[in-house]
Motif scaffolding. Structure first.
Motif, mmCIF file in Angstrom:
data_model
loop_
_atom_site.group_PDB
_atom_site.id
_atom_site.type_symbol
_atom_site.label_atom_id
_atom_site.label_comp_id
_atom_site.label_asym_id
_atom_site.label_seq_id
_atom_site.Cartn_x
_atom_site.Cartn_y
_atom_site.Cartn_z
ATOM 1 N N UNK B 122 3.590 0.725 -9.723
ATOM 2 C CA UNK B 122 3.525 1.939 -8.936
ATOM 3 C C UNK B 122 4.114 1.747 -7.547
ATOM 4 N N UNK B 123 3.808 0.604 -6.940
ATOM 5 C CA UNK B 123 4.172 0.412 -5.535
ATOM 6 C C UNK B 123 5.676 0.316 -5.329
ATOM 7 N N UNK B 124 6.378 -0.312 -6.269
ATOM 8 C CA UNK B 124 7.792 -0.593 -6.058
ATOM 9 C C UNK B 124 8.703 0.453 -6.686
ATOM 10 N N UNK B 125 8.120 1.569 -7.169
ATOM 11 C CA UNK B 125 8.940 2.478 -7.988
ATOM 12 C C UNK B 125 10.130 3.069 -7.250
ATOM 13 N N UNK B 126 10.064 3.094 -5.912
ATOM 14 C CA UNK B 126 11.176 3.718 -5.199
ATOM 15 C C UNK B 126 12.333 2.755 -4.934
ATOM 16 N N UNK B 363 -7.609 -9.470 -2.341
ATOM 17 C CA UNK B 363 -6.562 -8.771 -3.087
ATOM 18 C C UNK B 363 -6.832 -7.280 -3.044
ATOM 19 N N UNK B 364 -8.084 -6.910 -3.189
ATOM 20 C CA UNK B 364 -8.445 -5.496 -3.139
ATOM 21 C C UNK B 364 -8.091 -4.909 -1.769
ATOM 22 N N UNK B 365 -8.385 -5.663 -0.711
ATOM 23 C CA UNK B 365 -8.084 -5.167 0.638
ATOM 24 C C UNK B 365 -6.575 -5.026 0.844
ATOM 25 N N UNK B 366 -5.830 -6.040 0.426
ATOM 26 C CA UNK B 366 -4.385 -5.963 0.615
ATOM 27 C C UNK B 366 -3.776 -4.828 -0.209
ATOM 28 N N UNK B 367 -4.210 -4.731 -1.445
ATOM 29 C CA UNK B 367 -3.665 -3.671 -2.276
ATOM 30 C C UNK B 367 -4.080 -2.306 -1.716
ATOM 31 N N UNK B 368 -5.305 -2.239 -1.200
ATOM 32 C CA UNK B 368 -5.728 -1.000 -0.562
ATOM 33 C C UNK B 368 -4.864 -0.686 0.640
ATOM 34 N N UNK B 369 -4.582 -1.704 1.444
ATOM 35 C CA UNK B 369 -3.721 -1.462 2.608
ATOM 36 C C UNK B 369 -2.334 -1.046 2.140
ATOM 37 N N UNK B 370 -1.901 -1.608 1.006
ATOM 38 C CA UNK B 370 -0.605 -1.198 0.451
ATOM 39 C C UNK B 370 -0.635 0.260 0.057
ATOM 40 N N UNK B 371 -1.745 0.665 -0.525
ATOM 41 C CA UNK B 371 -1.904 2.062 -0.916
ATOM 42 C C UNK B 371 -1.837 2.957 0.324
ATOM 43 N N UNK B 372 -2.491 2.499 1.401
ATOM 44 C CA UNK B 372 -2.477 3.245 2.658
ATOM 45 C C UNK B 372 -1.056 3.314 3.223
ATOM 46 N N UNK B 373 -0.399 2.166 3.263
ATOM 47 C CA UNK B 373 0.954 2.120 3.828
ATOM 48 C C UNK B 373 1.895 3.001 3.012
ATOM 49 N N UNK B 374 1.702 2.944 1.715
ATOM 50 C CA UNK B 374 2.481 3.754 0.794
ATOM 51 C C UNK B 374 2.304 5.232 1.134
ATOM 52 N N UNK B 380 2.456 0.875 9.409
ATOM 53 C CA UNK B 380 1.445 -0.171 9.309
ATOM 54 C C UNK B 380 0.533 -0.231 10.528
ATOM 55 N N UNK B 381 0.820 0.595 11.513
ATOM 56 C CA UNK B 381 0.047 0.550 12.753
ATOM 57 C C UNK B 381 -1.203 1.423 12.612
ATOM 58 N N UNK B 382 -2.379 0.787 12.740
ATOM 59 C CA UNK B 382 -3.629 1.524 12.531
ATOM 60 C C UNK B 382 -3.856 2.596 13.589
ATOM 61 N N UNK B 481 -1.275 11.154 0.350
ATOM 62 C CA UNK B 481 -1.649 11.433 -1.033
ATOM 63 C C UNK B 481 -2.343 10.205 -1.612
ATOM 64 N N UNK B 482 -3.130 10.437 -2.642
ATOM 65 C CA UNK B 482 -3.716 9.302 -3.350
ATOM 66 C C UNK B 482 -2.613 8.665 -4.197
#
Lengths: 539, 701
Positions: B122-126, B363-374, B380-382, B481-482
């Motif tokens: 999902x993350x790299x689809x673009x 891993x959950x946190x990083x992937x979650x942050x990836x979801x957020x960044x996505x 990436x700036x909070x 978006x989710x």
């Protein structure tokens, strides 16, 4: 001595000569296509002819196999004496493969005087193969000198802007070395036969001979003082060829000016002549002197490893960087062999092949980009991975092989050398291992500056990726790099008998010069203890 | 044949996937779906085969010993002299082993690896097709290397994996190689790791030099047989050198600088390589080689001190970072510090336990942050996020769970494993382990402070990102978006693991008089060499009284709660963040120090990097001017000499020759007259001559 299939060696050595003569006499210099075709076919045939050696060489057979022995100048004991062991088989295969690649890679790089170019390339191959096949000192010396001439012309005629300077520097440097080597050969020859009254050299009174295997027999009888002087004469000759610090400055000049194929052969095979000479001649013929020289040659090697790497790091020209990296890599090879143990010697021999493969490929790769842009400055590039992805991939694999990444060839060689060096003197490994860190530094830094980042230089935007012919000059080397990295056993097995014999001969040194590795009486107790421990943990 | 006899297939499946994607899919420019299928099958088969092999092995073989599968003979170097005076044959096999340590690692590496492959879909689809297949090829290659690392049965095969994961890390950090800083970050990672490898390689040499083998099971056998202090020195040297390798790979002081920069890679890579698996390789290696550390109190102390100091050092940097991935990166460095602290107090099992739980929640946190960044379009700036929980609830809830886990709130996984580490550190102080009790007490206090800081900066991250109002502007708000299910499913699985993983595999039975409920302690126990080589390791240990154990739990929960509370006051109740801003103004130096990461990068740049390059330039000048100068000088002298001798030749030698010629010519001009052909003249000369000779003859006698 095995004489079975002896014709093979003669064919391998002289097929390129026949090819060269054919081109000289039967091909018109305008007919560039026919010249290239002939050269390729000849080099290809030579490679095919050398392949049986891989299979027919018997690791449990006689020391030298495929032997041809004919009288040449009987009055002084000079013979036409060909024969190989596993060590030379490996180097012959490397030579014929790189010879083929050198021819194949020159099609578009060389545009003028093509006829002479390919003739010299083939003659060079005769010289190199002759050195690896010869078991007679005079024959060896003749081929040794024969190599020099075509290389001189290859640099001097088809080289870069400072080609004359580089060619003459190369020629004179190596000539000085080979003349000293000849003196060493003669001293050994006279000592074996009647001596030389004029200089007060006594003799053993044997029948005069230049046969290297026969001289192996008398090696233990040569007095250490004489060994020292002969060793020194050999050392200068070989150290210049390797090249060892501080005799290395001809190398960057020769490499930078030489045409691509010249650099490939120079790095791939010619540099191995020095290390070949050490292992074939210095170590087994002069065991006492060898053991006494271990200390300072070890230090010279370590200096070469670190110093070569540092100088490489400061280079702005890609080819010069690769040339200096050779100084560093060759330092590993001399370090491994003078560790004087099996692992070190095996690693050293394997690393000769590895260096031929990796550095040969690096010169090819630099040559490919030079052909496109006529510029080798790192600063001219940047971001070209985008326009040349295949080239970038090949370059990466070879870079990784050169910096000794496991599963690639360089690692096996460096590991064996370093563990051998460690077993000799642990601090040798301490210093030499730092060369691996520096190696990663300069290679990856170059890679990053050339391939990564933005494609900012306009001139690079239209660069074409490698075509099929160009890819096939690199692919065999990449396959070999992986083969040696993943399964080096066939290579190590073939060199093992040579290594064992060299070790045996070095061990004939007089006890006062004893190696730390030779098990002395006081160490026997510990040895037994160790055996006990071994059985214990086996249970 | 059984699954575990073919254990080498586990790394081979992803390797095949990497080769197919790299050489076929990528070169032919095939569609993303092809790359997906290949990569997912590669890592999926590794997952299935890995678990099947481990389970089958667990139920059929004796799982207190290593089951070694030799694949082929790799390197043979002949007989080598040893430091002890004997010789040993250098024979290294490409061989894998199944034992408790590698079983634990294989199970979690394949699971987390597969989930992150799925997430990447999902993350790299673009990305473009080419970049996509390249990405998956590298990712599969990483799985091969990591599995080789954990399954290798000797130090050299471990080293193959060690370098392999380093290479993949290099390639994936520099995945966006057109960006200068990404490529630089990749190179930095590789070279810093090489410095560590320097230690690792020397450790390999010393190991062979002393013991004549590199096989773990043989080393274990030899070292468990030993008595007295004979091998303590050897163990110390090898232990410290190995740890230098671990410092590089696992980003500890002083070689941690590459890890924060490694965040330049795609976020799933940060999750897989730079949080869950590769960076824990150092911990795995120390635990695997515990037989050296167990013999050497000094090496243990080094490990513990570096780990404990890194834990708090990195946590302080995490307090002030505003880049969501940088916070997580420093958090990873800090958590790795805890793992080494555990290893350094002899709690290798607790270290591996924390590796596993950390893999889930980080891993959950990083992937979650990836979801957020996505969702935020690459931001990436909070400071430009906020209020995301209403847009992406699944990401929010999973992220929150993982945050609670890492903060150390019972009974989540992070609490269980971190509390095990702190309890062991305290115990080491309490029992005066190796006579370094004071030092261990100090490290325990550092660890406790670090726990408070961790809870604070993680909740700061959550509040800044998910609570309050969105601060990224209206346009960005429209795009929120989710993420698709391929991204949220891995998050849910990992969050689930973060909740139950701790109690499931490492139940803190000691708190309930149920020691044998702690699966991992009992399972891995036989892998740990008893301290000082006597007997097996004591699994639970009752050095600390029951009440004290509970008091320690209460203490660590209290500090975690305090950290959360402060974060709540500073970042949740006040959307302007006025308290932290006031703090930053009040203590500008401290704030800048932390914000700029103690200027360690700048320090290294000014000293080591500039120093090396300066030395390189100096050597080059020396080579060109002095070494080559001598050569060229010889040439000039030779040419000069030959020029002079040419003149000498021309003027002097040739001059003499010519002079003689001239003399002859001149003389002959006169003497010629004598020879004119008159016989009488000759006769007369003869007579005079004869007379002269006779005269000389008579006079002299």
């Amino acid at each position: 001595m095995e004489t079975q299939y002896a014709y093979l060696l003669n064919l391998i050595c002289f097929v390129p000569l026949v090819g060269a003569l054919f081109i000289v006499f039967f091909l018109d210099k305008e007919n560039s296509r026919a010249i290239k075709m002939t050269a390729t076919v000849v080099a290809g045939l030579d490679f095919v002819l050398s392949l049986p050696l891989w299979f027919l060489y018997k690791t449990d057979g006689a020391e030298f196999q495929f032997v041809t022995k004919l009288d040449w100048i009987p009055s002084v004991g000079v013979q036409y004496f060909f024969g190989v062991d596993g060590f030379s088989v490996l180097l012959i295969l490397l030579t014929t493969l790189l010879g083929l690649i050198a021819v194949y890679s020159s099609f578009t790089a060389i545009a003028h005087r093509e006829k002479e170019y390919y003739v010299f390339l083939l003659l060079l191959q005769v010289g190199m193969l002759g050195v690896f096949c010869s078991l007679d000192f005079i024959l060896f010396y003749v081929f040794w000198e024969v190599m020099l001439v075509p290389m001189y012309f290859l640099i001097g005629v088809w080289g870069g802007p400072r080609k004359l300077y580089a060619a003459i520097k190369f020629f004179l440097f190596t000539l000085v070395g080979s003349v000293l080597m000849l003196i060493g050969i003669l001293a050994l020859y006279f000592y074996n036969s009647d001596g030389m009254a004029a200089i007060g050299l006594p003799g053993l009174g044997n029948a005069p001979t230049f046969s290297i295997p026969s001289l192996y027999e008398i090696a233990p009888q040569v007095p250490p003082e004489l060994q020292f002087w002969i060793f020194l004469a050999f050392f200068v000759g070989f150290a210049i060829k390797v090249p060892m610090f501080p005799f290395h400055t001809w190398l960057p000049d020769a490499h930078v000016e030489a045409p691509t194929a010249g650099s490939v052969i120079l790095a791939g095979v010619l540099l191995k002549m020095g290390t070949y000479g050490f292992i074939r001649l210095s170590l087994p013929l002069l065991p006492d002197a060898t053991i006494k020289a271990v200390g300072w040659i070890g230090w010279l090697s370590i200096v070469a490893i670190i110093y070569g790497a540092l100088v490489a790091m400061a280079q702005k020209d890609m080819k010069k960087l690769v040339a200096y990296s050779s100084v560093s890599h060759m330092g590993f090879i001399t370090l491994g062999m003078f560790a004087l143990n099996e692992a070190g010697l095996r690693g050293s021999i394997l690393q000769m092949l590895n260096h031929g493969i990796s550095t040969g490929a690096l010169f090819l790769l630099v040559g490919l980009i030079y052909e496109r842009r006529h510029n080798r400055m790192i600063s001219e590039y940047g971001g070209i991975a985008k326009v040349m992805p295949i080239y970038a991939m090949f370059f990466l694999v070879i870079t990784l092989s050169s910096i000794g990444l496991p599963t690639l060839n360089g690692f096996i060689g460096e590991f064996l050398i370093l563990i051998g060096a460690f077993a000799h003197k642990w601090w040798w490994a301490l210093f030499a291992t730092s060369g691996i860190v520096l190696g990663a530094g300069y290679m990856l830094w170059m890679y990053q500056r050339v391939f990564f980042g933005e494609l900012s230089n306009e001139k690079n935007k239209g660069l074409k990726d490698l075509n099929l012919r160009e890819q096939w000059t690199i692919i065999p080397l990449i396959i070999l790099a992986f083969w040696i990295g993943l399964y080096p056993k066939p290579f190590l097995d073939r060199m093992a008998p040579t290594v064992d014999r060299v070790m045996e001969r070095v061990a004939t040194a007089r006890p006062e010069a004893a190696l730390p590795m030779v098990v002395h009486v006081s160490a026997v107790d510990q040895h037994e203890e160790h055996d006990e421990a071994a059985t214990e943990h086996g249970e | 044949m059984s699954f575990y006899d073919l254990i080498w297939l586990v790394p081979l499946f992803p390797l095949a996937g990497a080769l197919i994607n790299g050489l076929v899919t990528h070169q032919l420019g095939l569609k993303k779906s092809v790359a997906n299928i290949v990569a997912l099958i590669g890592s999926g088969l590794a997952l299935i085969w890995g678990w099947a092999a481990v389970l089958q092995w667990y139920f059929t073989e004796d799982h207190t010993v290593s089951y070694v599968v030799k694949v082929f003979s790799w390197i043979s170097g002949g007989d080598l002299p040893l430091l002890s005076g004997g010789t040993a044959p250098l024979e290294v096999a490409a061989s894998y082993q199944v034992d408790p340590t590698s079983a634990v690692m294989v199970c979690f590496v394949t699971l987390v690896g597969f989930l992150i492959h799925l997430y990447s879909v999902g993350y790299m689809h673009s990305e473009s097709d080419k970049a996509y297949s390249r990405y998956f090829s590298y990712l599969n290659l990483f799985m091969f290397a990591m599995l080789t690392l954990v399954l290798g049965s000797n130090l050299l095969v471990l080293f193959v994996g060690w370098e392999g994961v380093g290479l993949c890390s290099y390639l994936l950090i520099g995945f966006y190689y057109e960006k200068e800083w990404c490529a630089s970050a990749g190179m930095k990672a590789f070279i810093v790791n090489r410095i560590g490898d320097f230690g690792f390689l020397l450790a390999i040499f010393f190991t062979f030099g002393w013991f004549g083998t590199l096989e773990f099971s043989e080393l274990f056998a030899v070292l468990s047989q030993h008595h007295g202090d004979a091998l303590v020195g050897a163990a110390t040297i090898i232990g410290v050198l190995l740890f230098i390798g671990a410092i590089g790979k696992s980003a500890q002081i002083p070689l941690f600088v590459w890890l924060p920069d490694a965040m330049a890679g795609p976020t799933p890579v940060s999750a897989l390589i730079h949080a869950a698996t590769m960076v824990t390789a150092g911990v795995y290696m120390v635990a695997r080689c515990n037989f050296f550390y167990q013999l050497s109190p000094n090496a243990m102390l080094v490990v513990a001190v570096i780990g404990g100091v890194t834990a708090i050092f990195a946590a302080t940097i995490g307090l002030t970072q505003n880049d969501i991935k940088k916070v997580l990166a420093y958090s990873t460095v800090s958590q790795l510090g805890y793992m080494f602290l555990a290893a350094g107090v002899g709690a290798y099992i607790a270290a591996i336990f924390h590796v596993v739980t950390h893999a889930f929640f980080k891993a959950c946190l990083f992937l979650g942050s990836g979801s957020v960044i996505h969702a935020c379009g690459g931001e990436q700036d909070m400071r430009k996020m906020g209020g995301l929980k209403k847009y992406m609830p699944k990401t929010y809830w999973t992220f929150l769970i993982a945050t609670i886990a890492i903060a150390g709130i019972p009974p989540l996984a992070g609490f269980v494993s971190k509390d095990a580490i702190l309890a062991k550190a305290f115990e080491a102080g309490y029992t005066d382990l190796n006579g370094f009790g004071g030092a261990y007490y100090g490290l325990w206090i550092l660890g406790l402070c670090g726990a408070a800081l961790t809870a604070f900066y993680m909740f700061r991250l959550v509040f800044m990102t998910f609570d309050g109002a969105f601060r990224g502007g209206e346009e960005a708000e429209h795009h929120l978006h989710e993420s698709p299910w391929t991204m949220t499913l891995p998050l849910q699985v990992l969050a689930f693991g973060s909740v139950i993983g701790g109690l499931l595999i490492g139940f803190p039975g000691i708190l309930f008089h149920k020691e044998n409920w702690n699966f991992i302690e009992g399972f891995m126990g036989p892998m740990i060499l008893g301290a000082h080589g006597h007997g097996a390791a004591h699994a639970g240990g009752h050095a600390v009284s029951f009440g004290l154990e509970w008091a320690l739990v209460g203490l660590s929960v209290t500090v975690a709660a305090a950290g959360i509370l402060v974060a709540y006051r500073w970042y949740k109740t006040d959307p302007e963040f006025s308290i932290p801003n006031a703090m930053a103004e009040r203590f500008p130096f401290a704030y800048k120090l932390l914000l700029n990461k103690y200027w360690v990068d700048e320090l290294y740049d000014a000293t080591i990097i500039r120093g090396t390059i300066g030395l390189a330039r100096f050597c080059w000048e020396f080579d060109a001017r002095v070494v080559d100068g001598v050569v060229n000088g010889t040439r000039h002298v030779t040419v000069g000499t030959s020029f002079l001798s040419g003149i000498f030749d021309l003027k002097v030698i040739d001059g003499i020759v010519n002079l003689i010629g001239t003399i002859n010519q001149t003389a002959s001009r006169y003497f010629r007259r004598l020879q004119v052909g008159f016989t009488q003249g000759y006769a007369m000369v003869m007579v005079f001559g004869a007379a002269l000779l006779l005269a000389v003859f008579f006079i002299s006698f």
